[in-house]
Design a protein around this motif. Structure first.
Motif, PDB file in Angstrom:
ATOM      1  N   UNK A  35       0.438  14.163   7.604  1.00  0.00           N
ATOM      2  CA  UNK A  35       1.713  13.456   7.760  1.00  0.00           C
ATOM      3  C   UNK A  35       1.563  12.403   8.843  1.00  0.00           C
ATOM      4  N   UNK A  36       2.114  11.220   8.605  1.00  0.00           N
ATOM      5  CA  UNK A  36       2.090  10.133   9.582  1.00  0.00           C
ATOM      6  C   UNK A  36       3.514   9.848  10.043  1.00  0.00           C
ATOM      7  N   UNK A  37       3.693   9.765  11.352  1.00  0.00           N
ATOM      8  CA  UNK A  37       5.013   9.595  11.951  1.00  0.00           C
ATOM      9  C   UNK A  37       4.952   8.454  12.975  1.00  0.00           C
ATOM     10  N   UNK A  38       5.824   7.434  12.815  1.00  0.00           N
ATOM     11  CA  UNK A  38       6.607   7.109  11.648  1.00  0.00           C
ATOM     12  C   UNK A  38       5.691   6.714  10.500  1.00  0.00           C
ATOM     13  N   UNK A  39       6.188   6.820   9.283  1.00  0.00           N
ATOM     14  CA  UNK A  39       5.368   6.498   8.131  1.00  0.00           C
ATOM     15  C   UNK A  39       5.032   5.016   8.102  1.00  0.00           C
ATOM     16  N   UNK A  40       3.825   4.643   7.696  1.00  0.00           N
ATOM     17  CA  UNK A  40       3.533   3.227   7.462  1.00  0.00           C
ATOM     18  C   UNK A  40       4.546   2.660   6.471  1.00  0.00           C
ATOM     19  N   UNK A  41       4.910   1.409   6.676  1.00  0.00           N
ATOM     20  CA  UNK A  41       5.872   0.770   5.786  1.00  0.00           C
ATOM     21  C   UNK A  41       7.310   0.902   6.221  1.00  0.00           C
ATOM     22  N   UNK A  42       7.594   1.795   7.200  1.00  0.00           N
ATOM     23  CA  UNK A  42       8.980   1.956   7.666  1.00  0.00           C
ATOM     24  C   UNK A  42       9.513   0.675   8.292  1.00  0.00           C
ATOM     25  N   UNK A  49       0.820  -1.218   0.000  1.00  0.00           N
ATOM     26  CA  UNK A  49       0.000   0.000   0.000  1.00  0.00           C
ATOM     27  C   UNK A  49       0.854   1.268   0.000  1.00  0.00           C
ATOM     28  N   UNK A  50       2.150   1.138   0.302  1.00  0.00           N
ATOM     29  CA  UNK A  50       3.032   2.307   0.396  1.00  0.00           C
ATOM     30  C   UNK A  50       3.834   2.564  -0.881  1.00  0.00           C
ATOM     31  N   UNK A  51       3.735   1.679  -1.839  1.00  0.00           N
ATOM     32  CA  UNK A  51       4.506   1.829  -3.070  1.00  0.00           C
ATOM     33  C   UNK A  51       4.106   3.130  -3.773  1.00  0.00           C
ATOM     34  N   UNK A  52       5.105   3.907  -4.146  1.00  0.00           N
ATOM     35  CA  UNK A  52       4.860   5.152  -4.886  1.00  0.00           C
ATOM     36  C   UNK A  52       4.655   6.375  -4.024  1.00  0.00           C
ATOM     37  N   UNK A  53       4.522   6.211  -2.705  1.00  0.00           N
ATOM     38  CA  UNK A  53       4.343   7.366  -1.829  1.00  0.00           C
ATOM     39  C   UNK A  53       5.700   8.018  -1.558  1.00  0.00           C
ATOM     40  N   UNK A  54       5.706   9.335  -1.528  1.00  0.00           N
ATOM     41  CA  UNK A  54       6.945  10.072  -1.270  1.00  0.00           C
ATOM     42  C   UNK A  54       6.709  11.029  -0.101  1.00  0.00           C
ATOM     43  N   UNK A  55       7.043  10.610   1.111  1.00  0.00           N
ATOM     44  CA  UNK A  55       6.825  11.480   2.272  1.00  0.00           C
ATOM     45  C   UNK A  55       7.761  12.678   2.269  1.00  0.00           C
ATOM     46  N   UNK A  56       7.424  13.666   3.066  1.00  0.00           N
ATOM     47  CA  UNK A  56       8.215  14.902   3.139  1.00  0.00           C
ATOM     48  C   UNK A  56       9.668  14.610   3.478  1.00  0.00           C
ATOM     49  N   UNK A  57      10.560  15.292   2.792  1.00  0.00           N
ATOM     50  CA  UNK A  57      12.014  15.191   2.971  1.00  0.00           C
ATOM     51  C   UNK A  57      12.546  13.790   2.669  1.00  0.00           C
ATOM     52  N   UNK A  58      11.714  12.933   2.088  1.00  0.00           N
ATOM     53  CA  UNK A  58      12.138  11.572   1.802  1.00  0.00           C
ATOM     54  C   UNK A  58      12.351  10.723   3.041  1.00  0.00           C
ATOM     55  N   UNK A  59      11.790  11.150   4.162  1.00  0.00           N
ATOM     56  CA  UNK A  59      11.997  10.457   5.432  1.00  0.00           C
ATOM     57  C   UNK A  59      10.780   9.609   5.763  1.00  0.00           C
ATOM     58  N   UNK A  60      11.022   8.343   6.038  1.00  0.00           N
ATOM     59  CA  UNK A  60       9.978   7.401   6.437  1.00  0.00           C
ATOM     60  C   UNK A  60      10.014   7.143   7.938  1.00  0.00           C
ATOM     61  N   UNK A  61      11.189   6.869   8.446  1.00  0.00           N
ATOM     62  CA  UNK A  61      11.362   6.647   9.881  1.00  0.00           C
ATOM     63  C   UNK A  61      11.886   7.941  10.493  1.00  0.00           C
ATOM     64  N   UNK A  62      10.999   8.688  11.112  1.00  0.00           N
ATOM     65  CA  UNK A  62      11.373   9.977  11.689  1.00  0.00           C
ATOM     66  C   UNK A  62      11.937   9.820  13.095  1.00  0.00           C
ATOM     67  N   UNK A  63      11.561   8.736  13.748  1.00  0.00           N
ATOM     68  CA  UNK A  63      11.994   8.471  15.115  1.00  0.00           C
ATOM     69  C   UNK A  63      12.523   7.045  15.162  1.00  0.00           C
TER      70      UNK A  63
END
Length: 483
Positions: free
Chosen positions: A314-321, A135-149
Motif C-alpha cells: 500500500x502506498x500512502x498517499x496513493x500516486x495520482x491523488x 499510470x494509475x488508471x484502473x487501480x483500486x486502492x483499499x477502501x477506495x481511498x487515494x488521499x489518506x492524509x
C-alpha cells in the motif's frame, strides 16, 4: 483592564481572541485572564524560554535560497489560537465530508469518469492537468481511498466565517510542528493545562499508524510499515524523522528498498531482506519509480508501481491523488460534494475565478489590483500575486503569465485573514494574520486533528503565513466550554 491589552491595535479583521470591545470571545475567558495577569515582561520571558527550547530540541525547517538549503529554528509565538469545541464539531464534519468527496472524485477520474460524462466537471481541465497520472488508471486502492492524509488550509473572513482556502493531497506537511507546538506550550503555560479543557492532539501518531496499518494487504498481521523519505536535503526531513520515531517505524530511502520478481517490496536489513506492506511515502509522484515516471530518479524504488498495482504493498498517499490537489480543481469541490454525496457543502470555498474561462479571465485581468492570483500547482506562497500590494510592473508581468497559460491560474478576493494577538519583537501585543491547517485521516474510518497547525504572518500587515516567507506558528486550542 491590564496593561497587556490597553493599547491593543485592533484591525478591521476578525480577532480570534478578543471582541472589538476588548472582551474575550467564547472559550477564551480563562486565557484572557491568565495572560492579563502575567503582563508583557513575563510574556517576553516565556517567549525566550520557548525559543531556547526550540533550539535545544533542534526543531527546524529548511529554506532553499539560491540552490542552497538552510536549516532554521522553527518560528513560534507563545500566545495560542482558540476555537470553541462546538464550532469545531461543524468544521470537523465539513472536513470529513470534503475528504470523502475528493476521494470519490479521484477514484472516478481513474475509472469511469462519470463526473465528466455527466457534465459536472470539465473534461478539458483533466486533459491539461499536471497531476493526472495515466499510470494509475484502473487501480483500486483499499477502501477506495487515494488521499489518506490531507491538510486542508482554512481561513476565517472578516465576518467570522470559516472557509476552505485549499486542499493539500499529495504529501501534506506540517503535522510534526503542530505536535511540537503543543509540547512547547505545555512547558511555557503549564498552569493553563490544569484549568482549561483543551482537546489533546498527542494521539495523532497513534491514529496515523492505525490508518497506515489498516491499509496493509490481507494476511499481513502485524504489517511492516515504513516511512519513505527523499533524504536529508528535503525541506520536510525533520518531519519525516519525527513521525517515524513517534510511530516506531523504519525511516528508509529509495536505496533501502527493492522490488523482487514476485512484486513484493523488500527492505534491506542486516538480517537480510524483509517484506514491506505499507509505505508512507514523502516522495513526489514523478520521483517515486524510475520504471513508471522519471527514468533518472534516484529517490524512489524501481518497480514500486508494479508492486502497488498488484496489491502487494500500500502506498500512502496513493500516486495520482494530486489530480485533486490543484487550485482549479479546488473551485469545483462544492459541485463534487453535491454530485457524489447528494449533500450541500458544510464548509464553503473562497470565491474563485478560473482564468481558463474567457469571461472570468477578463474580469481577473481588469481587476488585478484587487485580487490575489495563484498558480494552480505551486505551494508555499510561491508564484502568487497579492494585487493590492503589488507594483504596476508586477501586475503587468502576472497578466502576461495568465495570458500565456490561463489554465494554470486562479484568482480570489483579498480576504483580510483573522488575527490573533502576537508578541512582537518590540515586546508589544499586536494582531497578526493567521490561517489553520488541520489534518484529516481517512482509510476504513476518518479522523480529524483537534485543531491543527496555525500559521501566523509575523510581519505587520502581511497576509503571507508560510514559514519559508517569514511566517511562524502558534499552538491551536480546541476548547470545550460549558453549555
Amino acid at each position: 483592564m491590564s496593561m497587556a491589552w490597553s493599547s491593543y491595535p485592533f484591525t478591521t479583521a476578525h480577532d480570534e481572541l478578543l471582541t472589538p470591545a476588548c472582551q474575550p470571545r467564547v472559550g477564551a475567558e480563562g486565557l484572557f485572564r491568565y495572560l492579563s495577569g502575567l503582563g508583557l515582561e513575563e510574556l517576553r520571558a516565556r517567549q525566550r524560554a520557548a525559543e531556547a527550547t526550540i533550539l535545544n530540541l533542534g526543531i527546524t525547517f529548511t529554506v532553499y535560497s539560491q540552490g542552497d538549503n538552510i536549516d532554521r529554528a522553527w518560528p513560534f509565538d507563545i500566545i495560542p489560537r482558540l476555537i470553541p469545541f462546538k464550532e469545531w464539531q461543524t468544521v470537523e464534519r465539513g472536513l470529513i465530508q470534503r475528504m470523502t468527496a475528493l476521494n470519490l472524485f479521484i477514484g472516478d477520474i481513474y475509472a469511469e469518469q462519470r463526473i465528466i460524462r455527466e457534465g459536472v466537471f470539465p473534461g478539458d481541465l483533466l486533459a491539461m492537468s499536471r497531476n493526472f497520472r495515466p499510470q494509475c488508471v484502473g487501480i483500486k486502492p483499499a477502501f477506495g481511498v487515494w488521499a489518506h492524509i490531507c491538510g486542508s488550509d482554512l481561513i476565517r473572513d472578516r465576518d467570522g466565517r470559516m472557509l476552505v482556502l485549499e486542499d493539500n493531497l499529495r504529501v501534506p506537511s506540517g503535522v510534526s510542528y503542530m505536535l511540537e507546538n503543543r509540547q512547547i506550550t505545555k512547558r511555557v503555560f503549564p498552569e493553563l493545562f490544569g484549568t482549561q479543557r483543551i482537546l489533546p492532539v498527542d494521539d495523532y501518531p497513534a491514529r496515523l499508524y492505525d490508518t497506515l496499518a489498516a491499509l496493509a494487504p490481507p494476511g499481513r498481521d502485524p504489517p511492516r510499515v515504513v516511512v519513505l523519505t527523499p533524504g536529508i536535503y528535503n525541506s520536510a526531513y525533520f518531519e519525516h524523522v519525527y513521525l517515524a520515531q513517534r510511530m516506531g517505524l523504519e525511516l528508509v530511502e529509495g536505496r533501502d528498498l527493492v522490488v523482487d520478481e514476485d512484486n513484493r517490496v523488500m527492505m534491506k536489513t542486516i538480517s537480510g531482506l524483509q517484506q514491506v506492506d505499507v509505505i508512507y511515502r514523502r516522495v513526489d509522484d514523478l520521483f517515486l519509480d524510475s520504471e513508471a515516471f522519471h527514468p533518472d530518479s534516484q529517490l524512489g524504488v524501481p518497480g514500486l508501481m508494479r508492486a502497488w498495482r498488484s496489491g502487494r504493498v500500500a502506498l500512502v498517499n496513493a500516486p495520482g491523488a494530486g489530480v485533486a490537489d490543484d487550485k482549479v480543481v479546488y473551485a469545483h469541490v462544492p459541485e463534487m460534494i453535491r454530485f457524489y454525496l447528494g449533500e450541500e457543502p458544510i464548509l464553503s470555498n473562497v470565491q474563485t475565478w478560473k482564468c481558463h474561462l474567457e469571461d472570468e479571465r477578463r474580469y481577473v485581468l481588469e481587476h488585478l489590483d484587487q485580487l490575489v492570483v495563484k498558480p494552480a500547482n505551486e505551494s508555499g506562497g510561491y508564484g502568487m500575486l497579492i494585487g493590492p500590494m503589488a507594483s504596476t510592473a508586477e501586475r503587468e508581468a502576472m497578466a502576461e503569465r495568465i495570458l500565456a497559460d490561463p489554465r494554470n491560474y486562479i484568482a480570489q478576493p483579498m480576504i483580510s485573514l483573522s488575527t490573533v494577538p502576537t508578541l512582537t519583537e518590540s515586546d508589544l501585543l499586536e494582531p497578526r494574520h493567521v490561517d489553520l491547517r488541520p489534518f484529516i485521516l481517512q482509510a476504513k474510518e476518518s479522523a480529524v486533528t483537534a485543531g491543527g497547525l496555525t500559521r501566523v504572518a509575523l510581519r505587520k500587515g502581511s497576509l503571507v503565513v508560510n514559514s519559508s516567507q517569514g511566517g511562524g506558528s502558534k499552538d491551536t486550542w480546541i476548547v470545550a466550554t460549558e453549555e
